[in-house]
Design a protein around this motif. Structure first.
Motif, PDB file in Angstrom:
ATOM      1  N   GLY A   1       0.797  -1.228   0.000  1.00  0.00           N
ATOM      2  CA  GLY A   1       0.000   0.000   0.000  1.00  0.00           C
ATOM      3  C   GLY A   1       0.824   1.269   0.000  1.00  0.00           C
ATOM      4  O   GLY A   1       0.542   2.193   0.772  1.00  0.00           O
ATOM      5  N   SER A   2       1.835   1.360  -0.862  1.00  0.00           N
ATOM      6  CA  SER A   2       2.740   2.510  -0.886  1.00  0.00           C
ATOM      7  C   SER A   2       1.998   3.836  -0.967  1.00  0.00           C
ATOM      8  O   SER A   2       2.323   4.784  -0.251  1.00  0.00           O
ATOM      9  N   LEU A   3       1.003   3.909  -1.859  1.00  0.00           N
ATOM     10  CA  LEU A   3       0.239   5.153  -2.004  1.00  0.00           C
ATOM     11  C   LEU A   3      -1.066   5.127  -1.217  1.00  0.00           C
ATOM     12  O   LEU A   3      -1.540   6.178  -0.779  1.00  0.00           O
ATOM     13  N   LEU A   4      -1.648   3.953  -1.027  1.00  0.00           N
ATOM     14  CA  LEU A   4      -2.899   3.882  -0.273  1.00  0.00           C
ATOM     15  C   LEU A   4      -2.739   4.440   1.138  1.00  0.00           C
ATOM     16  O   LEU A   4      -3.645   5.075   1.682  1.00  0.00           O
ATOM     17  N   LYS A   5      -1.560   4.233   1.743  1.00  0.00           N
ATOM     18  CA  LYS A   5      -1.322   4.720   3.099  1.00  0.00           C
ATOM     19  C   LYS A   5      -1.365   6.241   3.178  1.00  0.00           C
ATOM     20  O   LYS A   5      -1.629   6.802   4.241  1.00  0.00           O
ATOM     21  N   ASN A   6      -1.110   6.897   2.053  1.00  0.00           N
ATOM     22  CA  ASN A   6      -1.138   8.364   2.065  1.00  0.00           C
ATOM     23  C   ASN A   6      -2.527   8.909   2.371  1.00  0.00           C
ATOM     24  O   ASN A   6      -2.672  10.013   2.901  1.00  0.00           O
ATOM     25  N   ILE A   7      -3.561   8.126   2.016  1.00  0.00           N
ATOM     26  CA  ILE A   7      -4.921   8.572   2.325  1.00  0.00           C
ATOM     27  C   ILE A   7      -5.102   8.682   3.833  1.00  0.00           C
ATOM     28  O   ILE A   7      -5.670   9.652   4.345  1.00  0.00           O
ATOM     29  N   ALA A   8      -4.589   7.678   4.573  1.00  0.00           N
ATOM     30  CA  ALA A   8      -4.679   7.716   6.034  1.00  0.00           C
ATOM     31  C   ALA A   8      -3.845   8.861   6.600  1.00  0.00           C
ATOM     32  O   ALA A   8      -4.253   9.538   7.553  1.00  0.00           O
ATOM     33  N   VAL A   9      -2.667   9.100   6.025  1.00  0.00           N
ATOM     34  CA  VAL A   9      -1.801  10.185   6.500  1.00  0.00           C
ATOM     35  C   VAL A   9      -2.469  11.537   6.275  1.00  0.00           C
ATOM     36  O   VAL A   9      -2.430  12.415   7.138  1.00  0.00           O
TER      37      VAL A   9
END
Length: 439
Positions: free
Chosen positions: A417-425
């Motif tokens: 989830g390299s980019l998916l985690k950015n949504i949470a951040v």
């Protein structure tokens, strides 16, 4: 709360009028139909909160006596509520407790104001080794030597149904689910003082008589009951609708270490000055109390007549959650920086198109972003929070996300989830933007 029509309507300046104690005093003055002038750091915000008041901007250590002179015209008295715990290596305490008093005295002499009511704290002599107590005492001495009628109100622990500073930390401890870790087991004694009772005393002090042949008077103000900190915590938990908890004693040395760390990394609300305050009993004998005839209310009476609501419980829990969220964000930025500094050209070729990974500028750009990541982590850990800081982080994460989406959209399907985690951040930063400001 109504005013006797025979009493004189006054124009009173409240310095620090949007602070915890100051806002209670301002609302009490307005309820009694007095004219109010508020001096604070954010005059526009003060005007929104108290539209009937006249507001002006003051910054301790910077504001001139001329600014005070212009604002104090036709005022009958000044109530000074400004106080800061200060930070090592800064002049905050000196500016707020000494320099500002000097400026105020000079302005009062030019405008012929003959009464200053100064809010101070109990047990200053016992805490003389702390910068807070030392500068507070020197400010009191300046008032006593000024030849301006001054009443110094040395207040015990002040609480309200709202909170700020130490009372917010108390709220945070109330959210501990099963047990609360308190310095010395919470045995420190206080005589809790309701903020609105203190506000009434401050108003009364604007017109009360001074002792014969004296131009100043120091009054010790405390609530009607003596409670230790653990008692206060349990009473506040019950007010919030939270079950009592087990009290675990933190050794004083542990509290001092946390205070030293908190002086430089103020995520948890601890500091040397706070620990010093918690190590002192804030009590005075009954015969030494002087409330100028104002009837004082017990904590049980206040809490039963001013119920808590869901937002009070939210604040209690968020006070603990906020530093944790900030710490997690700082760790994310530090981890991102470390990963960036360890990146090699070979690694770049595995995640970026060949023509971009082959460019010599790509690696330097990664290093530049890593330096920015370190900057954000340090600012968060040092408590240098501002809307600008959180918005900058938000912008950078969005830039990362959009840029990598354009050059390597396959990262959205990465197993980890390299980019998916950015949504949470992005969501985490948005929450901090909403709750980071504690004023």
């Amino acid at each position: 709360m109504t005013c006797n029509p025979k009493e004189k309507m006054m124009k009173i300046c409240v310095l620090g009028g949007t602070g915890f104690i100051g806002s209670h005093i301002v609302s009490t003055l307005i309820a009694e139909n007095h004219q109010v002038v508020i001096g604070c750091r954010d005059a526009e915000r003060a005007k929104m909160i108290f539209p009937d008041a006249q507001c002006f901007k003051i910054i301790a250590g910077i504001s001139s006596s001329q600014q005070f002179v212009e604002a104090l015209q036709s005022c009958d008295a000044v109530i000074n509520t400004i106080g800061v715990l200060g930070k090592p290596g800064t002049t905050l305490a000196n500016d707020a407790h000494i320099q500002l008093i000097e400026t105020l005295i000079a302005a009062c002499k030019q405008t012929n104001i003959n009464r200053i009511v100064h809010i101070s704290a109990l047990s200053l002599e016992e805490n003389i080794t702390s910068e807070y107590a030392d500068t507070k005492l020197k400010g009191e001495q300046l008032l006593c030597q000024s030849n301006i009628e001054s009443i110094i109100l040395r207040a015990s622990f002040v609480y309200s149904t709202g909170s700020y500073g130490g009372s917010s930390a108390l709220r945070g401890l109330c959210a501990m689910p099963f047990a609360a870790l308190l310095p010395n087991g919470g045995k420190q004694k206080f005589q809790p003082l309701w903020a609105f009772d203190l506000a009434k005393i401050a108003l009364k002090a604007c017109t009360s008589s001074l002792p014969a042949e004296q131009n100043f008077q120091t009054l010790s103000i405390a609530g009607p009951e003596t409670l230790n900190f653990a008692n206060i915590l349990q009473k506040t938990r019950r007010w919030l609708g939270i079950n009592p908890c087990k009290i675990i004693s933190m050794p004083l040395i542990g509290a001092k270490i946390m205070g030293k760390i908190g002086d430089y990394f103020p995520l948890w609300g601890f500091s040397t000055a706070v620990v010093s305050q918690l190590n002192t009993d804030f009590i005075i004998p009954e015969e030494q109390k002087n409330s100028l005839g104002i009837n004082m209310r017990s904590m049980d009476k206040v809490y039963q007549t001013h119920p808590s609501f869901v937002q009070d419980r939210w604040h209690s829990k968020l006070f603990l959650a906020r530093p944790l969220l900030a710490l997690f964000l700082a760790l994310i930025w530090l981890g991102s920086a470390i990963a960036g500094f360890m990146t090699t050209p070979e690694h770049l070729r595995t995640i970026l198109p060949q023509f971009i990974a082959a460019s010599p500028f790509s690696l330097y750009l990664v290093y530049l972003f890593s330096i920015i990541d370190v900057y954000f982590a340090v600012k968060i850990l040092l408590g240098k929070w501002s809307n600008k800081l959180w918005l900058s982080q938000l912008a950078l994460v969005i830039l990362y996300t959009v840029g990598l989406t354009v050059v390597s959209p396959a990262l959205w399907f990465d197993l980890f989830g390299s980019l998916l985690k950015n949504i949470a951040v992005i969501g985490l930063i948005g929450i901090m933007l909403s709750i980071a400001n504690d004023r």
